[in-house]
Design a protein around this motif. Structure first.
Motif, PDB file in Angstrom:
ATOM      1  N   ALA A 353       0.838  -1.208   0.000  1.00 39.35           N
ATOM      2  CA  ALA A 353       0.000   0.000   0.000  1.00 39.35           C
ATOM      3  C   ALA A 353       0.870   1.253   0.000  1.00 39.35           C
ATOM      4  N   ALA A 354       1.921   1.259   0.826  1.00 43.16           N
ATOM      5  CA  ALA A 354       2.810   2.416   0.873  1.00 43.16           C
ATOM      6  C   ALA A 354       3.548   2.594  -0.448  1.00 43.16           C
ATOM      7  N   ALA A 355       4.035   1.491  -1.029  1.00 43.50           N
ATOM      8  CA  ALA A 355       4.765   1.571  -2.293  1.00 43.50           C
ATOM      9  C   ALA A 355       3.863   2.061  -3.425  1.00 43.50           C
ATOM     10  N   VAL A 356       2.653   1.520  -3.496  1.00 45.12           N
ATOM     11  CA  VAL A 356       1.735   1.907  -4.569  1.00 45.12           C
ATOM     12  C   VAL A 356       1.315   3.370  -4.420  1.00 45.12           C
ATOM     13  N   PHE A 357       1.108   3.826  -3.179  1.00 44.14           N
ATOM     14  CA  PHE A 357       0.738   5.228  -2.983  1.00 44.14           C
ATOM     15  C   PHE A 357       1.806   6.164  -3.542  1.00 44.14           C
ATOM     16  N   VAL A 358       3.074   5.927  -3.175  1.00 45.05           N
ATOM     17  CA  VAL A 358       4.146   6.797  -3.671  1.00 45.05           C
ATOM     18  C   VAL A 358       4.291   6.656  -5.182  1.00 45.05           C
ATOM     19  N   ALA A 359       4.117   5.435  -5.708  1.00 41.31           N
ATOM     20  CA  ALA A 359       4.219   5.238  -7.147  1.00 41.31           C
ATOM     21  C   ALA A 359       3.139   6.023  -7.886  1.00 41.31           C
ATOM     22  N   LEU A 360       1.916   6.004  -7.375  1.00 40.56           N
ATOM     23  CA  LEU A 360       0.845   6.784  -8.003  1.00 40.56           C
ATOM     24  C   LEU A 360       1.135   8.276  -7.923  1.00 40.56           C
ATOM     25  N   SER A 361       1.665   8.725  -6.786  1.00 44.76           N
ATOM     26  CA  SER A 361       2.018  10.141  -6.661  1.00 44.76           C
ATOM     27  C   SER A 361       3.101  10.527  -7.649  1.00 44.76           C
ATOM     28  N   TYR A 369      14.819  10.417  -8.121  1.00 42.64           N
ATOM     29  CA  TYR A 369      15.163  10.248  -6.710  1.00 42.64           C
ATOM     30  C   TYR A 369      13.954  10.457  -5.811  1.00 42.64           C
ATOM     31  N   ASP A 370      12.996  11.250  -6.250  1.00 43.02           N
ATOM     32  CA  ASP A 370      11.788  11.475  -5.453  1.00 43.02           C
ATOM     33  C   ASP A 370      10.917  10.220  -5.363  1.00 43.02           C
ATOM     34  N   SER A 371      11.197   9.231  -6.200  1.00 45.00           N
ATOM     35  CA  SER A 371      10.433   7.984  -6.161  1.00 45.00           C
ATOM     36  C   SER A 371      11.032   6.983  -5.177  1.00 45.00           C
ATOM     37  N   ARG A 372      12.048   7.372  -4.422  1.00 40.14           N
ATOM     38  CA  ARG A 372      12.794   6.413  -3.593  1.00 40.14           C
ATOM     39  C   ARG A 372      11.911   5.686  -2.581  1.00 40.14           C
ATOM     40  N   LEU A 373      10.917   6.360  -2.029  1.00 37.78           N
ATOM     41  CA  LEU A 373      10.058   5.706  -1.043  1.00 37.78           C
ATOM     42  C   LEU A 373       9.236   4.586  -1.670  1.00 37.78           C
ATOM     43  N   ALA A 374       8.871   4.728  -2.932  1.00 38.69           N
ATOM     44  CA  ALA A 374       8.161   3.646  -3.611  1.00 38.69           C
ATOM     45  C   ALA A 374       9.063   2.430  -3.751  1.00 38.69           C
ATOM     46  N   TRP A 375      10.295   2.635  -4.181  1.00 38.83           N
ATOM     47  CA  TRP A 375      11.234   1.531  -4.328  1.00 38.83           C
ATOM     48  C   TRP A 375      11.561   0.901  -2.973  1.00 38.83           C
TER      49      TRP A 375
END
Length: 408
Positions: A353-361, A369-375
């Protein structure tokens, strides 16, 4: 005997992740602007992680480790770095290469931190995320206040980063409640939701609602009417209280940002034209793309646009079909691993859920680098989904081997 994960590596890695690009010139030390605290922090974190892993027991043999997604992800990062060879002259090769190297190291470090003992490691990450979200919310509301556009953020970061931390705080609160049974984390979620709305980030809120709505739909058969009604009543009371007693800045931001600009004017912060430019760049160079930071080097440098504001379009424009293929391979292999939750469905689902949320954002704002939380949360989900260590045979009690006496 089980050796639990140390707190120190997780704490340092989370601080490096949340800190973003922080150089000493932001602290007023202009002559030391070249010092990137991410590098220093990550070196410390990796050293602590190596010490932590050295004291843990060796990983048991598993029939299938299923780490192909991680290999594909690393190959994807390496290809992006290598694409600097054909990037336009105006591209910012050095900073972008450093970002991708640090991103790859962070993903590997978080995966190594969690893979041998996912339960305590992932619980630690969610606890730290929860505490970070509280600190950011209080700093934004009590110290920083609204920015020039009336939007809130914290510690010099942008509103789009701020809203991600706040929604991740909500997910972390739910995770702590589900993993520990305590109700206290859920009582903090109104603070996170208020801060998220005050960020004015429409994309972040939309991504949060999409993930939350899907979670409720998936868990609808497990929900009880009493707690759901109580939660809805509490949320309604909080919204009514905020609307009645909030400062004028809040109501004016809500009216202007969400009602006038979004509904009436259908203003999308010029995203459509930026996305069209990225798509045209992909069509011009469809095989290998324009190279690392090629969007800025070919288009953004003249139009004052830093990046495409869409992760997938950025990969397409700068990596072409090859980059998209590597990214898609990593996503498909990861999805196969975490599908149905693996060995720990609850833990895996929370990380997904956390990964998908950041990926959608990331489809609306942010660079690589701003996508790091998704990865990172994807790595934690993969670690949680791996098979458990095999149990010892029935009737066999594991014992520690005694040291042989020293012969003199």
């Amino acid at each position: 005997m089980t050796t639990k994960a140390f707190l120190a590596p997780g704490l340092v890695l989370v601080l490096v992740t949340i800190g973003g690009r922080y150089t000493l010139d932001r602290a007023g030390l202009v002559e030391l602007a070249w010092v990137d605290l991410r590098v220093i922090g990550l070196i410390i974190g990796v050293v602590l992680l190596a010490i932590d892993l050295a004291r843990r027991p060796p990983l048991p043999d598993r029939p299938v480790r299923r780490e192909g997604w991680l290999l594909a992800a690393i190959l994807f990062f390496v290809f992006q770095i290598g694409s600097a060879l054909w990037a336009p002259p105006a591209s910012r090769i050095g900073p972008q290469t450093l970002d991708l190297v640090l991103l790859g190291v962070l993903v590997l470090a978080f995966y190594a931190y969690a893979v041998s003992d996912p339960e305590p490691a992932v619980r630690t990450i969610f606890l730290l995320t929860f505490l970070v979200a509280i600190v950011f919310a209080l700093q934004a509301l009590l110290v920083s206040g609204p920015g020039e556009q009336g939007r809130y953020s914290a510690f010099g970061g942008g509103p789009n980063v701020f809203v991600r931390i706040q929604i991740l705080g909500v997910i972390a609160a739910v995770a702590l409640h589900m993993l520990t049974g305590r109700i206290l984390p859920l009582l903090v979620t109104p603070l996170f939701l208020l801060a998220a709305v005050l960020s004015g980030s429409r994309a972040g809120l939309l991504a949060g609602m999409a993930v939350g709505g899907y979670a409720l739909l998936k868990l609808r058969h497990r929900l009880r009417a009493g707690p759901v009604a109580a939660a809805a009543l509490l949320l309604t009371a909080v919204v009514a209280a905020l609307w009645a007693f909030s400062p004028p800045e809040f109501t004016s931001l809500f009216q202007e940002r969400f009602v006038e600009q979004t509904v009436q004017e259908q203003y999308l912060s010029d995203r459509t034209s930026i996305w069209a430019a990225a798509w045209n760049l992909f069509l011009d160079r469809p095989v290998a793309g324009a190279g690392l930071d090629g969007f800025y080097g070919a288009i953004g440098v003249n139009q004052m646009v830093e990046y495409p504001h869409n992760y997938v379009l950025g990969v397409a424009a700068e990596g072409g079909v090859i980059g998209l293929g590597l990214l898609a391979t990593a996503i498909v292999l990861w999805t196969r691993l975490v599908f149905r939750g693996g060995a720990r469905p609850q833990l895996t689902g929370l990380c997904v859920a956390a990964a998908v949320f950041v990926a959608l954002s990331s489809l609306f704002s942010g660079d690589y680098y701003d996508s790091r939380l998704a990865w990172i949360f994807a790595a934690l989900a993969a670690a949680a989904a791996l098979p458990r260590a095999p149990a010892p045979p029935a009737g066999v009690v594991p014992v520690m081997r005694e040291r042989e006496p020293v012969r003199r």
